[in-house]
Design an enzyme around this catalytic site. Structure first.
Site, short mmCIF file in Angstrom:
data_model
loop_
_atom_site.label_atom_id
_atom_site.label_comp_id
_atom_site.label_asym_id
_atom_site.label_seq_id
_atom_site.Cartn_x
_atom_site.Cartn_y
_atom_site.Cartn_z
N ASN A 1 0.99 -1.07 -0.01
CA ASN A 1 0.00 -0.01 0.06
C ASN A 1 0.95 1.03 -0.06
O ASN A 1 1.95 1.10 -0.10
CB ASN A 1 -0.98 -0.04 1.19
CG ASN A 1 -0.18 -0.06 2.31
OD1 ASN A 1 0.39 0.83 2.93
ND2 ASN A 1 -0.35 -1.28 3.15
N LYS B 1 8.73 -16.71 -10.94
CA LYS B 1 7.95 -15.90 -11.32
C LYS B 1 6.81 -16.31 -12.17
O LYS B 1 6.86 -17.14 -13.25
CB LYS B 1 8.81 -14.93 -12.37
CG LYS B 1 8.19 -13.67 -12.93
CD LYS B 1 9.22 -13.00 -13.82
CE LYS B 1 8.50 -12.00 -14.28
NZ LYS B 1 9.10 -11.39 -15.26
N PRO C 1 -2.12 -11.94 10.30
CA PRO C 1 -2.57 -11.68 11.66
C PRO C 1 -2.74 -10.48 11.83
O PRO C 1 -2.38 -9.38 11.32
CB PRO C 1 -1.16 -12.14 12.33
CG PRO C 1 -0.12 -12.25 11.20
CD PRO C 1 -0.89 -12.53 10.11
N ILE D 1 -2.00 -7.62 14.29
CA ILE D 1 -0.91 -7.29 15.09
C ILE D 1 -1.61 -6.73 16.34
O ILE D 1 -1.34 -6.96 17.62
CB ILE D 1 0.41 -6.70 14.45
CG1 ILE D 1 0.88 -7.57 13.31
CG2 ILE D 1 1.37 -6.46 15.62
CD1 ILE D 1 2.00 -6.85 12.61
N LYS E 1 -10.58 -3.91 18.48
CA LYS E 1 -9.08 -4.17 18.53
C LYS E 1 -8.73 -4.35 19.96
O LYS E 1 -7.66 -4.90 20.34
CB LYS E 1 -8.26 -3.07 17.72
CG LYS E 1 -8.59 -2.76 16.36
CD LYS E 1 -7.60 -3.77 15.66
CE LYS E 1 -7.93 -3.13 14.20
NZ LYS E 1 -7.01 -3.91 13.16
N1 CTP Z 1 -3.21 -3.52 12.26
C1 CTP Z 1 -2.66 -4.53 12.59
N2 CTP Z 1 -2.23 -5.69 12.04
C2 CTP Z 1 -3.24 -5.80 10.78
C3 CTP Z 1 -4.02 -4.78 10.55
C4 CTP Z 1 -3.96 -3.56 11.27
O1 CTP Z 1 -1.63 -4.13 13.58
N3 CTP Z 1 -3.20 -6.96 10.24
C5 CTP Z 1 -3.45 -2.29 13.01
C6 CTP Z 1 -2.84 -0.97 12.26
O2 CTP Z 1 -1.50 -0.95 12.63
C7 CTP Z 1 -3.84 0.32 12.91
C8 CTP Z 1 -5.08 -0.53 13.39
O3 CTP Z 1 -4.70 -2.24 13.24
O4 CTP Z 1 -3.06 0.57 14.17
C9 CTP Z 1 -6.12 -0.28 12.30
O5 CTP Z 1 -5.78 -0.53 11.08
P1 CTP Z 1 -6.68 -0.05 9.61
O6 CTP Z 1 -6.08 -0.49 8.55
O7 CTP Z 1 -7.35 1.21 9.69
O8 CTP Z 1 -8.05 -1.10 10.01
P2 CTP Z 1 -8.25 -2.54 9.83
O9 CTP Z 1 -8.18 -3.60 10.90
O10 CTP Z 1 -7.66 -3.00 8.49
O11 CTP Z 1 -9.78 -2.48 9.42
P3 CTP Z 1 -10.58 -1.93 8.18
O12 CTP Z 1 -9.84 -1.97 6.93
O13 CTP Z 1 -11.63 -2.80 8.04
O14 CTP Z 1 -10.86 -0.36 8.23
#
Ligand code: CTP
Length: 410
Positions: free
Chosen positions: A212, A290, A314, A316, A352
């Site tokens: 991303n 590839k 996962p 985190i 979370k």
């Molecule tokens: N995060 C994480 N591990 C993941 C996904 C997200 O630790 N696999 C953490 C990010 O570092 C951030 C928070 O979760 O602190 C929220 O991330 P965000 O992308 O806004 O949320 P998502 O859980 O992906 O939810 P959604 O995409 O449905 O809004």
């Protein structure tokens, strides 16, 4: 804090006279200033007033063999614990960003091995100019701490951001950056913080990945801000183009699974700030070789769709928040939202299991940009912060964390 010394570079701007107040306030706190006055700076304040207040010889840009014999410019740049540029004019910022060294001030900036703090001061249009913003971004990427200028009426009659930050604010920043034998004397001294930053990369095959647009800037700034307040900071980072902040322990990772292992390896910690834009999914089975375009087989002109089998990564933040043993005392998550920011952030806080959520509206130009507009969402309520630089957002978050740790009720 006695025995500390800053090298104060005074640039040529109308706010140069305020550097005298900075010298005075620092002296009151036991911090000595050794001053370099640029040629333009000497148009605004006299070497005599600088020498009188700093009680030291003033170094000017004029080439002096006596000065070189007494103290060479390299030694001068390293004779202090911190280099402060005040006022940092658009010209000085541009020269420093380009690595020019055509006078004493810029030579000292290029030769120093000490942390550098810049307090900008210039006309609002000069500050907002893409060239200045590009130079500031470059300096920040190089590890320089660039304060946000104050906003208000200017000497030139215009209004907006560009005024030199108030001397009290500059001095507070200096005090936070000064450290004692590499250990910062701050309110978070003795606490360990783990910060994740940047994107993750999930391999599709040996040459392709899912990722991303996260630049990692906000996470790096938070790591630096926590370090300035004295925390022992571990930065677990996905691939970024940034220079890690000085004094912070860095673990570079690529995938979400590697990020989780690195974070777990840094536990137990007191503070966990999850800023990384972790990819939600990864290809179930990355190909060992590839992947080849298969369209030839289907005949010319026919597009061949490739289906990627994805599995969830996962979470985190959720996993660390759910730890039974050694859960960090304060866990801060981020929420990147494009709509219904407040409601979505509150829901995310609950989902979370973290303590605070910093919600940012990413519908605009925030991702990869220099500024951020955030909400601090806690069980006790929501605070909306004005738009400010990512570095100021980081300083505020770190200050809030320090308050929470020093709150007798907390
Ligand atoms: N995060 C994480 N591990 C993941 C996904 C997200 O630790 N696999 C953490 C990010 O570092 C951030 C928070 O979760 O602190 C929220 O991330 P965000 O992308 O806004 O949320 P998502 O859980 O992906 O939810 P959604 O995409 O449905 O809004």
């Amino acid at each position: 804090m006695t025995g500390k010394r800053v090298l104060l570079i005074i640039g040529g701007g109308i706010a140069a006279y305020k550097s005298l107040e900075v010298i005075r306030l620092l002296a009151k706190r036991g911090v000595a200033s050794r001053c370099v006055l640029t040629r333009a700076g000497a148009e605004f304040v006299t070497p005599l007033s600088v020498a009188a207040l700093s009680q030291d010889k003033v170094y000017t840009d004029l080439f002096s063999l006596t000065d070189e014999a007494e103290m060479g410019h390299i030694e001068l740049s390293r004779s202090a614990d911190l280099v402060v540029v005040c006022p940092a004019t658009a010209d000085l910022i541009a020269k420093a960003a380009a690595g020019l060294a055509n006078d004493l001030a810029t030579t000292a900036l290029l030769a120093t091995d000490k942390p550098v703090l810049m307090a900008p001061s210039m006309n609002v249009r000069m500050w907002a100019h893409p060239a200045t913003q590009r130079n500031v971004a470059q300096l920040i990427a190089d590890g320089v701490r660039v304060m946000s200028p104050d906003e208000g009426p200017m000497a030139c009659g215009e209004f907006g951001p560009g005024r030199l930050p108030e001397p009290e604010r500059i001095v507070a920043e200096v005090m936070a950056m000064l450290n004692d034998d590499g250990v910062v004397l701050g309110p978070l001294r003795g606490f360990r913080a783990v910060v994740t930053a940047g994107p993750t990369r999930e391999p599709i095959d040996p040459v392709r990945y899912l990722s991303n647009h996260s630049s990692g800037r906000q996470g790096y700034e938070i790591a630096a801000a926590l370090h300035r307040l004295g925390a022992d900071v571990r930065l677990v980072t996905g691939p970024t183009a940034l220079t890690p902040p000085a004094g912070v322990t860095v673990r570079a990772v690529e995938t979400a699974e590697q990020m989780l292992s690195a974070v777990e390896a840094d536990m137990p910690a007191d503070i966990f700030v999850s800023v990384a834009a972790v990819a939600d999914w990864r290809p179930a089975e990355p190909a060992a070789t590839k992947l080849k375009l298969k369209s030839e087989k289907r005949g010319a002109g026919k597009a061949a769709g490739v289906a990627l089998d994805l599995v969830e990564n996962p979470d985190i933040l959720k996993l660390i928040s759910a730890r039974k043993k050694d859960r960090p005392r304060l866990i801060v998550g981020f929420a990147a939202e494009t709509d219904d920011v407040e409601a979505n952030a509150a829901a995310k806080l609950a989902r979370k299991g973290c303590d605070w959520i910093i919600a940012n509206d990413v519908s605009g130009d925030v991702m990869g940009g220099m500024d951020n507009e955030v909400l601090l969402v806690r069980a006790e309520g929501v605070e909306r912060w004005p738009r400010m630089s990512k570095s100021d957002v980081a300083t505020r978050i770190a200050e809030r964390i320090a308050e929470a740790f020093n709150d007798p009720e907390g």
